[in-house]
Write a protein that holds these residues in place. Structure first.
Motif, PDB file in Angstrom:
ATOM      1  N   ASN A 103      21.109  46.653   0.844  1.00  0.00           N
ATOM      2  CA  ASN A 103      22.241  47.182   1.782  1.00  0.00           C
ATOM      3  C   ASN A 103      22.640  46.145   2.951  1.00  0.00           C
ATOM      4  O   ASN A 103      21.852  46.285   3.674  1.00  0.00           O
ATOM      5  N   LYS A 127      22.882  46.366  10.677  1.00  0.00           N
ATOM      6  CA  LYS A 127      22.797  47.239  11.801  1.00  0.00           C
ATOM      7  C   LYS A 127      21.455  47.425  12.475  1.00  0.00           C
ATOM      8  O   LYS A 127      21.248  47.673  13.778  1.00  0.00           O
ATOM      9  N   GLU A 153      25.142  46.041   4.921  1.00  0.00           N
ATOM     10  CA  GLU A 153      25.393  46.697   6.185  1.00  0.00           C
ATOM     11  C   GLU A 153      24.260  47.226   6.892  1.00  0.00           C
ATOM     12  O   GLU A 153      24.315  47.136   8.204  1.00  0.00           O
ATOM     13  N   SER A 154      23.478  47.924   6.376  1.00  0.00           N
ATOM     14  CA  SER A 154      22.556  48.864   7.071  1.00  0.00           C
ATOM     15  C   SER A 154      21.336  47.606   7.676  1.00  0.00           C
ATOM     16  O   SER A 154      20.983  48.051   8.554  1.00  0.00           O
ATOM     17  N   TYR A 174      15.092  46.747   3.448  1.00  0.00           N
ATOM     18  CA  TYR A 174      16.538  47.076   3.111  1.00  0.00           C
ATOM     19  C   TYR A 174      17.062  46.053   1.886  1.00  0.00           C
ATOM     20  O   TYR A 174      18.211  45.763   1.473  1.00  0.00           O
TER      21      TYR A 174
END
Length: 369
Positions: A184, A190, A186-187, A159
């Motif tokens: 990223n 998660k 946020e990804s 990421y």
């Protein structure tokens, strides 16, 4: 992008309570500066230190004592080949792009320089600089650094995230995650939460996270401390809003208080000592009974530098956590360091056990933002 904090003025450097306040305020804007420099206004190298520090950073906060402010302004103006102008009652560099009382911001060749005048016992003037890095702090519980490298580093690379781990105590790693240009965050969070659902806390301040979770679930916490002397209670009450969930703490430093206030059996102390698993177990029960809280933490140990024995050397500490349903965890620690560091490690170990005992509200139910 590199950041730098420069503190000018001997009075600030040796006023530790005020200096801690300065650091706490600045790090809300710069995270942890890559470089922190202390220098006195009378130091003959002041000009060169400021020049070098500015040259090697992109975001610079300069905090000056009251009697250093005008001198630093002259140096900063000279470095930028600017004149000084009177703005908001301050003689500051002419190309200042933003200013408020006792604080101003410059932009030079892509760099941001914020100069702040700090006065003891007063609120720090506004910090006008914000870190442009896309970064976040989070914690991973019950994992070691080798496992983190195997499991988390490849995920971070996927990421476009750079991570820097640091071990708070065994079984508790804090991680800084910085997004690269095409990263990223946020990804990434998660994905890591999916990979380690019972280990990741996506919050920069775990103690605040504990408070928020207790508030959300309408649960309460109380503490019985011996060797930590109220440190855990202090750590909790530094966070705003904790009064809704923290009922209180008992600093049962003497054995008499353990017995009379917490109901520890005198036979327990006589046979096993105050620094023992059974004593901590009874301290947990006692503080739960006294407070009627949902959760409890307890500590008892030898913080040093004296008081150790062959069986229980300095650094021997028992910490525990329990809920009112009877789920309990107690850990025997053999810690190293000076008295203050042993106390601090003990506090974090106790909080770590609380996370485990209350896993269903502190970790499993956490929603990723």
């Amino acid at each position: 992008m590199k950041s730098s904090l420069i503190v000018v003025g001997k009075a600030l450097r040796y006023n530790l309570p005020f200096l801690n306040y300065i650091h706490a305020t600045i790090t809300k804007h710069l995270d942890l500066p890559d470089q922190t420099v202390y220098i006195d206004k009378n130091d003959k190298d002041l000009f060169f230190v400021l020049e070098e520090s500015i040259a090697h950073a992109d975001e610079i906060v300069i905090v000056t004592s009251n009697d250093s402010f005008n001198l630093v302004n002259k140096v900063i103006a000279t470095l930028g080949e600017e004149s000084l102008e009177l703005k908001a009652g301050m003689l500051i560099p002419s190309k200042t792009v933003r200013f408020e009382d006792n604080s101003y911001l410059l932009e030079r060749e892509g760099k941001h320089i914020n100069v702040i005048k700090a006065c003891e016992n007063k609120k720090l003037p506004p910090v006008l600089i914000e870190n442009s890095n896309s970064s976040a702090l989070f914690s991973i519980i019950n994992i070691d650094e080798d496992s983190l490298k195997i499991l988390v580093e490849p995920l971070a690379q996927n990421y476009e995230i750079r991570i820097t781990p640091t071990t708070i105590v065994d079984g508790w790693i804090m991680v800084e995650a910085i997004s690269n240009k095409y990263g990223n965050l946020e990804s990434f969070f998660k994905a890591i939460k999916s990979l380690l659902p019972t280990k990741v806390i996506n919050h920069p301040d775990v103690i605040e996270h504990i408070s928020q979770c207790l508030q959300r679930e309408e649960k309460t916490l109380s503490i019985a401390e011996s060797c930590t002397g109220g440190l855990i209670a202090s750590m909790l009450t530094k966070r705003s809003g904790v009064s809704a969930v923290f009922k209180g703490g008992i600093v049962s430093y003497s054995n008499d208080i353990k017995e009379s206030w917490l109901g520890v059996n005198p036979d327990t102390i006589e046979r096993f000592g105050a620094v023992s698993e059974l004593c901590v177990r009874e301290m947990l029960e006692g503080v739960l009974n006294a407070s009627l809280s949902d959760y409890a933490i307890a500590t008892s140990g030898v913080a040093g530098p004296t008081g150790g024995t062959l069986e229980k050397p300095v650094g021997t500490v028992y910490v525990g956590a329990r809920n009112k349903e009877g789920d309990i965890m107690i850990e025997r620690l053999l810690l190293e360091g000076d008295r203050e560091y042993i106390q601090t490690q003990s506090a974090y170990h106790a909080l770590k056990l609380l996370l485990h005992v209350g896993e269903s509200i502190f970790i499993k139910s956490e929603k990723m933002s």
